[in-house]
Scaffold this motif. Structure first.
Motif, PDB file in Angstrom:
ATOM      1  N   UNK A 138      54.783  41.837  29.192  1.00 36.80           N
ATOM      2  CA  UNK A 138      55.726  41.358  28.169  1.00 36.80           C
ATOM      3  C   UNK A 138      55.028  40.495  27.132  1.00 36.80           C
ATOM      4  N   UNK A 139      54.148  39.592  27.572  1.00 39.97           N
ATOM      5  CA  UNK A 139      53.442  38.702  26.649  1.00 39.97           C
ATOM      6  C   UNK A 139      52.556  39.501  25.701  1.00 39.97           C
ATOM      7  N   UNK A 140      51.900  40.527  26.209  1.00 38.67           N
ATOM      8  CA  UNK A 140      50.998  41.333  25.386  1.00 38.67           C
ATOM      9  C   UNK A 140      51.719  42.398  24.571  1.00 38.67           C
ATOM     10  N   UNK A 141      52.996  42.605  24.831  1.00 36.96           N
ATOM     11  CA  UNK A 141      53.750  43.632  24.115  1.00 36.96           C
ATOM     12  C   UNK A 141      53.561  45.025  24.694  1.00 36.96           C
ATOM     13  N   UNK A 142      52.814  45.131  25.774  1.00 35.94           N
ATOM     14  CA  UNK A 142      52.556  46.448  26.364  1.00 35.94           C
ATOM     15  C   UNK A 142      53.752  47.004  27.131  1.00 35.94           C
ATOM     16  N   UNK A 143      54.768  46.193  27.351  1.00 35.24           N
ATOM     17  CA  UNK A 143      55.983  46.707  27.982  1.00 35.24           C
ATOM     18  C   UNK A 143      56.651  47.752  27.084  1.00 35.24           C
ATOM     19  N   UNK A 144      56.325  47.717  25.780  1.00 39.75           N
ATOM     20  CA  UNK A 144      56.863  48.723  24.855  1.00 39.75           C
ATOM     21  C   UNK A 144      56.040  50.010  24.872  1.00 39.75           C
ATOM     22  N   UNK A 145      54.806  49.923  25.358  1.00 42.28           N
ATOM     23  CA  UNK A 145      53.925  51.095  25.413  1.00 42.28           C
ATOM     24  C   UNK A 145      54.159  51.877  26.702  1.00 42.28           C
ATOM     25  N   UNK A 146      54.168  51.156  27.802  1.00 43.85           N
ATOM     26  CA  UNK A 146      54.370  51.782  29.111  1.00 43.85           C
ATOM     27  C   UNK A 146      55.836  51.670  29.475  1.00 43.85           C
ATOM     28  N   UNK A 147      56.356  52.688  30.082  1.00 41.37           N
ATOM     29  CA  UNK A 147      57.681  52.546  30.662  1.00 41.37           C
ATOM     30  C   UNK A 147      57.528  51.766  31.957  1.00 41.37           C
ATOM     31  N   UNK A 148      58.366  50.762  32.174  1.00 37.56           N
ATOM     32  CA  UNK A 148      58.335  49.973  33.405  1.00 37.56           C
ATOM     33  C   UNK A 148      59.566  50.338  34.234  1.00 37.56           C
ATOM     34  N   UNK A 149      59.341  50.728  35.479  1.00 39.97           N
ATOM     35  CA  UNK A 149      60.422  51.223  36.328  1.00 39.97           C
ATOM     36  C   UNK A 149      60.406  50.507  37.669  1.00 39.97           C
ATOM     37  N   UNK A 150      61.606  50.346  38.232  1.00 38.09           N
ATOM     38  CA  UNK A 150      61.722  49.670  39.521  1.00 38.09           C
ATOM     39  C   UNK A 150      61.218  50.514  40.680  1.00 38.09           C
ATOM     40  N   UNK A 151      61.265  51.835  40.542  1.00 38.96           N
ATOM     41  CA  UNK A 151      60.814  52.710  41.615  1.00 38.96           C
ATOM     42  C   UNK A 151      60.076  53.920  41.082  1.00 38.96           C
ATOM     43  N   UNK A 152      59.330  54.557  41.956  1.00 43.02           N
ATOM     44  CA  UNK A 152      58.564  55.746  41.582  1.00 43.02           C
ATOM     45  C   UNK A 152      59.501  56.874  41.166  1.00 43.02           C
ATOM     46  N   UNK A 153      60.596  57.042  41.879  1.00 43.64           N
ATOM     47  CA  UNK A 153      61.534  58.126  41.564  1.00 43.64           C
ATOM     48  C   UNK A 153      62.144  57.940  40.170  1.00 43.64           C
ATOM     49  N   UNK A 154      62.427  56.691  39.796  1.00 40.78           N
ATOM     50  CA  UNK A 154      62.948  56.412  38.450  1.00 40.78           C
ATOM     51  C   UNK A 154      61.923  56.823  37.382  1.00 40.78           C
ATOM     52  N   UNK A 155      60.658  56.493  37.632  1.00 40.14           N
ATOM     53  CA  UNK A 155      59.602  56.838  36.681  1.00 40.14           C
ATOM     54  C   UNK A 155      59.425  58.349  36.587  1.00 40.14           C
ATOM     55  N   UNK A 156      59.525  59.028  37.733  1.00 32.59           N
ATOM     56  CA  UNK A 156      59.403  60.501  37.718  1.00 32.59           C
ATOM     57  C   UNK A 156      60.558  61.138  36.963  1.00 32.59           C
ATOM     58  N   UNK A 157      61.761  60.597  37.132  1.00 27.96           N
ATOM     59  CA  UNK A 157      62.918  61.131  36.407  1.00 27.96           C
ATOM     60  C   UNK A 157      62.750  60.936  34.895  1.00 27.96           C
ATOM     61  N   UNK A 158      62.217  59.780  34.503  1.00 26.49           N
ATOM     62  CA  UNK A 158      61.971  59.533  33.071  1.00 26.49           C
ATOM     63  C   UNK A 158      60.903  60.470  32.518  1.00 26.49           C
ATOM     64  N   UNK A 159      59.875  60.730  33.313  1.00 29.14           N
ATOM     65  CA  UNK A 159      58.817  61.656  32.883  1.00 29.14           C
ATOM     66  C   UNK A 159      59.375  63.065  32.724  1.00 29.14           C
ATOM     67  N   UNK A 160      60.239  63.484  33.651  1.00 31.02           N
ATOM     68  CA  UNK A 160      60.845  64.809  33.572  1.00 31.02           C
ATOM     69  C   UNK A 160      61.753  64.919  32.357  1.00 31.02           C
ATOM     70  N   UNK A 161      62.517  63.861  32.077  1.00 28.78           N
ATOM     71  CA  UNK A 161      63.415  63.867  30.923  1.00 28.78           C
ATOM     72  C   UNK A 161      62.608  63.917  29.616  1.00 28.78           C
ATOM     73  N   UNK A 162      61.495  63.220  29.572  1.00 24.52           N
ATOM     74  CA  UNK A 162      60.673  63.210  28.356  1.00 24.52           C
ATOM     75  C   UNK A 162      59.988  64.551  28.133  1.00 24.52           C
ATOM     76  N   UNK A 163      59.739  65.289  29.212  1.00 19.75           N
ATOM     77  CA  UNK A 163      59.056  66.584  29.101  1.00 19.75           C
ATOM     78  C   UNK A 163      59.997  67.661  28.545  1.00 19.75           C
ATOM     79  N   UNK A 164      61.298  67.429  28.601  1.00 20.51           N
ATOM     80  CA  UNK A 164      62.258  68.443  28.117  1.00 20.51           C
ATOM     81  C   UNK A 164      62.313  68.500  26.641  1.00 20.51           C
TER      82      UNK A 164
END
Length: 164
Positions: A138-164
């Motif tokens: 957050x301090x470096x502003x990289x939270x806007x570059x990387x998606x931050x997710x509470x779980x691996x499954x959430x991150x995988x779902x976001x990756x799948x949605x972005x691939x569509x």
């Protein structure tokens, strides 16, 4: 503090403490070892750092990182993420649950991996990031570059949605 002749006394320099693994994890043998699903990871000389490919299918891979990401280990992280990208995985999920420390060199390795993946239409997503690393992002502003997710499954779902 002054000496008898009126000059300032020099302080005795403190010796820096020996650096040790803060993860508290048992130290595996040096060299290569088998990780989950038969993937290999390399530990550094202290045995504190490792990257394990947990899942890889299609254009997405999940890499679990454990230990400290610092100047000594950032190149290893960068190399493993580059290998995954070269194998055709343009969407990378990095599981930070086992990361006890991450400094600027570690952030640089993650940014390099993200830039490579983004150039191919993918990206890097971070899951289970601890509060200390989340504050750093957050301090470096990289939270806007990387998606931050509470779980691996959430991150995988976001990756799948972005691939569509």
């Amino acid at each position: 503090m002054m000496t008898d002749d009126g000059r300032a006394a020099r302080r005795r320099a403190r010796r820096a403490p020996d650096l040790r693994c803060r993860a508290g994890a048992p130290r595996p043998a040096r060299g290569r070892a088998a990780g989950p699903a038969g993937s290999a990871f390399r530990t550094d000389d202290d045995g504190c750092f490792g990257v394990t490919v947990v899942r890889a299918s299609g254009d997405t891979a999940v890499a679990a990182v454990h230990g400290e990401i610092d100047l000594r280990t950032a190149d290893e992280l960068r190399g493993r993420l580059t290998e995954l990208h070269a194998a055709g995985h343009r969407n990378l999920v990095v599981d930070f649950a086992g990361v006890s420390f991450c400094d600027a060199a570690g952030l640089g390795a993650l940014v390099a991996a993200h830039n490579r993946a983004a150039a191919a239409g993918g990206g890097v997503r971070l899951s289970r990031v601890r509060p200390a690393q989340r504050r750093l992002l957050n301090v470096t502003g990289l939270h806007r570059v990387f998606g931050l997710y509470d779980g691996v499954e959430d991150a995988l779902a976001a990756a799948a949605a972005a691939a569509r």
